[in-house]
Design a protein around this motif. Structure first.
Motif, PDB file in Angstrom:
ATOM      1  N   SER A  27      17.397 -18.753  66.772  1.00  0.00           N
ATOM      2  CA  SER A  27      18.096 -19.631  65.832  1.00  0.00           C
ATOM      3  C   SER A  27      19.493 -19.082  65.598  1.00  0.00           C
ATOM      4  O   SER A  27      19.714 -17.865  65.648  1.00  0.00           O
ATOM      5  CB  SER A  27      17.360 -19.700  64.491  1.00  0.00           C
ATOM      6  OG  SER A  27      16.052 -20.210  64.638  1.00  0.00           O
ATOM      7  N   ALA A  80      22.362 -19.769  62.679  1.00  0.00           N
ATOM      8  CA  ALA A  80      22.753 -20.453  61.448  1.00  0.00           C
ATOM      9  C   ALA A  80      24.262 -20.374  61.280  1.00  0.00           C
ATOM     10  O   ALA A  80      24.850 -19.292  61.392  1.00  0.00           O
ATOM     11  CB  ALA A  80      22.053 -19.826  60.261  1.00  0.00           C
ATOM     12  N   SER A 129      27.852 -21.326  59.040  1.00  0.00           N
ATOM     13  CA  SER A 129      28.394 -21.583  57.706  1.00  0.00           C
ATOM     14  C   SER A 129      29.905 -21.551  57.782  1.00  0.00           C
ATOM     15  O   SER A 129      30.482 -20.999  58.724  1.00  0.00           O
ATOM     16  CB  SER A 129      27.890 -20.545  56.700  1.00  0.00           C
ATOM     17  OG  SER A 129      28.300 -19.248  57.064  1.00  0.00           O
ATOM     18  N   SER A 134      28.632 -30.091  62.198  1.00  0.00           N
ATOM     19  CA  SER A 134      28.514 -31.234  63.103  1.00  0.00           C
ATOM     20  C   SER A 134      29.812 -31.557  63.836  1.00  0.00           C
ATOM     21  O   SER A 134      29.839 -32.446  64.683  1.00  0.00           O
ATOM     22  CB  SER A 134      28.022 -32.462  62.337  1.00  0.00           C
ATOM     23  OG  SER A 134      28.900 -32.764  61.269  1.00  0.00           O
ATOM     24  N   ARG A 156      19.703 -28.825  68.204  1.00  0.00           N
ATOM     25  CA  ARG A 156      20.429 -28.536  66.973  1.00  0.00           C
ATOM     26  C   ARG A 156      19.934 -29.445  65.869  1.00  0.00           C
ATOM     27  O   ARG A 156      19.472 -30.573  66.128  1.00  0.00           O
ATOM     28  CB  ARG A 156      21.925 -28.699  67.175  1.00  0.00           C
ATOM     29  CG  ARG A 156      22.392 -30.097  67.488  1.00  0.00           C
ATOM     30  CD  ARG A 156      23.878 -30.107  67.893  1.00  0.00           C
ATOM     31  NE  ARG A 156      24.743 -29.678  66.803  1.00  0.00           N
ATOM     32  CZ  ARG A 156      25.990 -29.240  66.994  1.00  0.00           C
ATOM     33  NH1 ARG A 156      26.502 -29.166  68.215  1.00  0.00           N
ATOM     34  NH2 ARG A 156      26.725 -28.867  65.953  1.00  0.00           N
ATOM     35  N   ASP A 157      20.059 -28.945  64.659  1.00  0.00           N
ATOM     36  CA  ASP A 157      19.750 -29.723  63.463  1.00  0.00           C
ATOM     37  C   ASP A 157      20.997 -29.666  62.586  1.00  0.00           C
ATOM     38  O   ASP A 157      21.247 -28.656  61.909  1.00  0.00           O
ATOM     39  CB  ASP A 157      18.535 -29.125  62.746  1.00  0.00           C
ATOM     40  CG  ASP A 157      18.083 -29.960  61.565  1.00  0.00           C
ATOM     41  OD1 ASP A 157      18.895 -30.733  61.018  1.00  0.00           O
ATOM     42  OD2 ASP A 157      16.928 -29.841  61.160  1.00  0.00           O
ATOM     43  N   ASN A 158      21.782 -30.710  62.632  1.00  0.00           N
ATOM     44  CA  ASN A 158      23.052 -30.706  61.901  1.00  0.00           C
ATOM     45  C   ASN A 158      22.840 -30.704  60.386  1.00  0.00           C
ATOM     46  O   ASN A 158      23.704 -30.235  59.646  1.00  0.00           O
ATOM     47  CB  ASN A 158      23.910 -31.886  62.327  1.00  0.00           C
ATOM     48  CG  ASN A 158      24.534 -31.677  63.702  1.00  0.00           C
ATOM     49  OD1 ASN A 158      24.559 -30.565  64.233  1.00  0.00           O
ATOM     50  ND2 ASN A 158      25.020 -32.751  64.302  1.00  0.00           N
ATOM     51  N   ALA A 159      21.700 -31.195  59.941  1.00  0.00           N
ATOM     52  CA  ALA A 159      21.411 -31.159  58.508  1.00  0.00           C
ATOM     53  C   ALA A 159      21.146 -29.736  58.024  1.00  0.00           C
ATOM     54  O   ALA A 159      21.374 -29.417  56.853  1.00  0.00           O
ATOM     55  CB  ALA A 159      20.219 -32.050  58.193  1.00  0.00           C
ATOM     56  N   LYS A 160      20.671 -28.901  58.947  1.00  0.00           N
ATOM     57  CA  LYS A 160      20.372 -27.506  58.590  1.00  0.00           C
ATOM     58  C   LYS A 160      21.433 -26.538  59.110  1.00  0.00           C
ATOM     59  O   LYS A 160      21.279 -25.315  58.971  1.00  0.00           O
ATOM     60  CB  LYS A 160      19.002 -27.105  59.146  1.00  0.00           C
ATOM     61  CG  LYS A 160      17.838 -27.858  58.526  1.00  0.00           C
ATOM     62  CD  LYS A 160      16.500 -27.367  59.065  1.00  0.00           C
ATOM     63  CE  LYS A 160      15.350 -28.090  58.380  1.00  0.00           C
ATOM     64  NZ  LYS A 160      14.024 -27.635  58.898  1.00  0.00           N
ATOM     65  N   ASN A 161      22.497 -27.073  59.731  1.00  0.00           N
ATOM     66  CA  ASN A 161      23.582 -26.227  60.260  1.00  0.00           C
ATOM     67  C   ASN A 161      23.050 -25.149  61.205  1.00  0.00           C
ATOM     68  O   ASN A 161      23.488 -23.997  61.148  1.00  0.00           O
ATOM     69  CB  ASN A 161      24.360 -25.561  59.121  1.00  0.00           C
ATOM     70  CG  ASN A 161      25.122 -26.551  58.277  1.00  0.00           C
ATOM     71  OD1 ASN A 161      25.296 -27.706  58.668  1.00  0.00           O
ATOM     72  ND2 ASN A 161      25.576 -26.123  57.126  1.00  0.00           N
ATOM     73  N   THR A 162      22.132 -25.535  62.075  1.00  0.00           N
ATOM     74  CA  THR A 162      21.467 -24.565  62.924  1.00  0.00           C
ATOM     75  C   THR A 162      21.329 -25.093  64.348  1.00  0.00           C
ATOM     76  O   THR A 162      21.040 -26.277  64.548  1.00  0.00           O
ATOM     77  CB  THR A 162      20.068 -24.219  62.368  1.00  0.00           C
ATOM     78  OG1 THR A 162      20.204 -23.718  61.027  1.00  0.00           O
ATOM     79  CG2 THR A 162      19.387 -23.149  63.211  1.00  0.00           C
ATOM     80  N   TYR A 193      19.323 -24.077  68.053  1.00  0.00           N
ATOM     81  CA  TYR A 193      18.152 -23.330  68.499  1.00  0.00           C
ATOM     82  C   TYR A 193      18.165 -23.156  70.015  1.00  0.00           C
ATOM     83  O   TYR A 193      18.753 -23.949  70.739  1.00  0.00           O
ATOM     84  CB  TYR A 193      16.873 -24.083  68.117  1.00  0.00           C
ATOM     85  CG  TYR A 193      16.742 -24.381  66.651  1.00  0.00           C
ATOM     86  CD1 TYR A 193      17.115 -25.632  66.146  1.00  0.00           C
ATOM     87  CD2 TYR A 193      16.259 -23.428  65.758  1.00  0.00           C
ATOM     88  CE1 TYR A 193      16.997 -25.925  64.787  1.00  0.00           C
ATOM     89  CE2 TYR A 193      16.142 -23.711  64.409  1.00  0.00           C
ATOM     90  CZ  TYR A 193      16.509 -24.957  63.934  1.00  0.00           C
ATOM     91  OH  TYR A 193      16.390 -25.237  62.595  1.00  0.00           O
TER      92      TYR A 193
END
Length: 128
Positions: free
Chosen positions: A21, A23, A25, A30, A73-79, A81
């Motif tokens: 993962s 992460a 910040s 996105s 990727r999960d743009n809602a979680k800013n992550t 994989y």
């Protein structure tokens, strides 16, 4: 500035799986195309194993990992994989995630020199 922090590395037997993962910040995640790179010590080049566009639709895989690794990727979680299956001893390396701003929704970036932001890396060791 974008800060990237990888996690999920470790020691696994050949044939096993790991999920890395990364992460993010600091900026709008996105807006960034992302990539996973790996580097083996002793002076080898850092190679791109997977890359993904900012909307997650376009992906790229190195031939050496195609069919075994999946980038998402999960743009809602800013992550972002990297799911790694059927691991081999030759996958042993330090794995880095990287990000670059992209105006295009579908652009994938393979060239490490184009990336502006890098994580600190996570060690993956595959034993035979």
């Amino acid at each position: 500035q974008v800060q990237l922090v990888e996690s999920g590395g470790g020691l696994v037997q050949a044939g096993g799986s790991l999920r890395l993962s990364c992460a993010a910040s600091g900026r709008t995640f996105s807006d960034y195309a992302m990539g996973w790179f790996r580097q083996v010590p002793a002076g080898k080049e850092r190679e791109c194993v997977g890359a993904i566009s900012k909307n997650g639709v376009s992906t790229y895989y190195a031939d050496s990992v195609k069919g075994r690794f999946t980038i998402s990727r999960d743009n809602a979680k800013n992550t972002v994989y990297l799911q790694m299956n059927s691991l081999k001893p030759e996958d042993t390396a330090v794995y880095y995630c990287a990000g670059v701003y992209s105006a295009s929704y579908y652009r994938v970036v393979l060239d490490k020199s184009k990336y502006d932001y890098w994580g600190q890396g996570t060690q993956v060791t595959v034993s035979s």
